[in-house]
Design a protein around this motif. Structure first.
Motif, short mmCIF file in Angstrom:
data_model
loop_
_atom_site.label_atom_id
_atom_site.label_comp_id
_atom_site.label_asym_id
_atom_site.label_seq_id
_atom_site.Cartn_x
_atom_site.Cartn_y
_atom_site.Cartn_z
N ARG A 20 43.51 35.87 25.38
CA ARG A 20 43.61 36.73 26.62
C ARG A 20 42.57 36.60 26.63
N CYS A 21 41.28 35.99 26.72
CA CYS A 21 39.88 36.26 26.91
C CYS A 21 39.72 34.26 27.59
N ALA A 22 40.29 33.59 27.40
CA ALA A 22 40.06 32.39 27.54
C ALA A 22 40.96 32.18 28.78
N SER A 23 42.56 33.13 29.06
CA SER A 23 42.64 32.81 30.20
C SER A 23 42.84 34.20 31.30
N TYR A 24 43.58 35.30 30.64
CA TYR A 24 43.43 36.63 31.92
C TYR A 24 42.98 37.10 31.94
N ASP A 25 41.87 37.17 31.01
CA ASP A 25 40.32 37.28 31.76
C ASP A 25 39.81 36.76 32.43
N LEU A 26 40.07 35.87 32.84
CA LEU A 26 39.37 34.35 33.62
C LEU A 26 39.87 35.16 34.77
N LEU A 27 41.49 34.58 34.79
CA LEU A 27 42.11 34.64 36.09
C LEU A 27 41.47 35.98 36.68
N ALA A 28 41.33 37.42 35.95
CA ALA A 28 40.71 38.69 36.48
C ALA A 28 39.32 38.23 36.97
N ARG A 29 38.74 37.72 36.42
CA ARG A 29 37.19 37.27 37.21
C ARG A 29 37.75 36.91 38.92
N ARG A 30 38.32 35.91 38.45
CA ARG A 30 38.58 35.17 39.58
C ARG A 30 39.48 35.94 40.45
N VAL A 31 39.99 36.33 40.78
CA VAL A 31 40.74 37.49 41.19
C VAL A 31 39.87 38.64 42.11
N ARG A 32 39.42 38.65 40.98
CA ARG A 32 37.66 39.95 41.30
C ARG A 32 37.94 40.07 42.97
N PRO A 33 37.15 38.72 43.17
CA PRO A 33 36.48 38.80 44.19
C PRO A 33 37.50 38.56 46.09
N ALA A 34 38.99 38.13 45.32
CA ALA A 34 40.21 38.29 46.10
C ALA A 34 40.42 40.21 46.70
N PRO B 64 40.72 44.63 46.55
CA PRO B 64 39.75 44.97 46.85
C PRO B 64 39.10 46.05 45.46
N PRO B 65 38.04 46.65 45.67
CA PRO B 65 37.78 47.33 44.33
C PRO B 65 38.12 47.39 43.00
N GLY B 66 38.37 47.55 42.31
CA GLY B 66 39.00 48.08 41.31
C GLY B 66 40.27 47.47 41.13
N THR B 67 41.29 47.07 41.89
CA THR B 67 42.16 46.42 41.39
C THR B 67 42.35 44.80 41.21
N ALA B 68 41.25 44.33 40.49
CA ALA B 68 40.70 43.29 40.12
C ALA B 68 41.80 42.96 38.38
N ALA B 69 42.49 44.03 38.08
CA ALA B 69 43.41 44.02 36.44
C ALA B 69 44.71 44.18 37.72
N ARG B 70 45.19 44.70 37.93
CA ARG B 70 46.65 44.82 39.06
C ARG B 70 46.44 43.24 39.26
N GLY B 71 45.52 42.89 40.18
CA GLY B 71 45.66 42.00 40.71
C GLY B 71 45.66 40.28 39.73
N ALA B 72 44.85 40.70 39.33
CA ALA B 72 45.53 39.36 37.64
C ALA B 72 46.78 39.59 37.63
N TYR B 73 47.00 40.80 37.40
CA TYR B 73 48.71 41.03 36.87
C TYR B 73 49.33 40.53 37.38
N LEU B 74 49.70 41.09 38.66
CA LEU B 74 50.60 39.87 39.85
C LEU B 74 50.90 39.21 39.79
N VAL B 75 49.58 38.24 40.09
CA VAL B 75 49.30 36.97 40.31
C VAL B 75 49.83 36.30 38.86
N TRP B 76 49.33 36.60 37.64
CA TRP B 76 50.30 35.73 36.73
C TRP B 76 51.44 36.04 36.23
N THR B 77 51.58 37.17 36.56
CA THR B 77 52.87 37.00 36.68
C THR B 77 54.37 36.43 37.94
#
Length: 105
Positions: free
Chosen positions: A29-43, A45-58
């Motif tokens: 998870r750290c090598a994939s999903y958490d990396l994705l969440a870090r990459r999504v965070r700048p794109a 709104p603040p506080g929505t990176a986990a949700r954004g990463a989940y939607l991009v992942w799915t």
């Protein structure tokens, strides 16, 4: 695309009853999903990176599953995607762009 069997093993429970080691799952998870969440965070709104990463992942998961299925078989007649790298690349890019644009809205 290079390893459909690995993809099936990762996402489709190809081995009934197999449950990977919890530490190994955490490392994956750290090598994939958490990396994705870090990459999504700048794109997003603040506080929505986990949700954004989940939607991009799915979205990625769905698009890749369809592509693997269609590359292994003939797509249904009239399918909106024509088989070929350009078509799959374009729909993948459009899908991820749409998700990120929607999250920014």
């Amino acid at each position: 695309m290079e390893s459909p069997a690995r993809y099936a093993f990762m996402f489709e429970r190809a081995v009934p009853g197999y449950e990977p080691d919890k530490d190994l799952r955490f490392q994956a998870r750290c090598a994939s999903y958490d990396l994705l969440a870090r990459r999504v965070r700048p794109a997003v709104p603040p506080g929505t990176a986990a949700r954004g990463a989940y939607l991009v992942w799915t979205t990625m998961h769905g698009l890749i599953s369809l592509e693997l299925t269609h590359r292994a078989r003939t797509p249904p007649p009239g399918w909106f995607l024509q088989p070929g790298d350009d078509s799959y690349d374009r729909i993948f890019r459009d899908g991820i762009t749409a998700i990120l644009a929607g999250l920014r809205a």
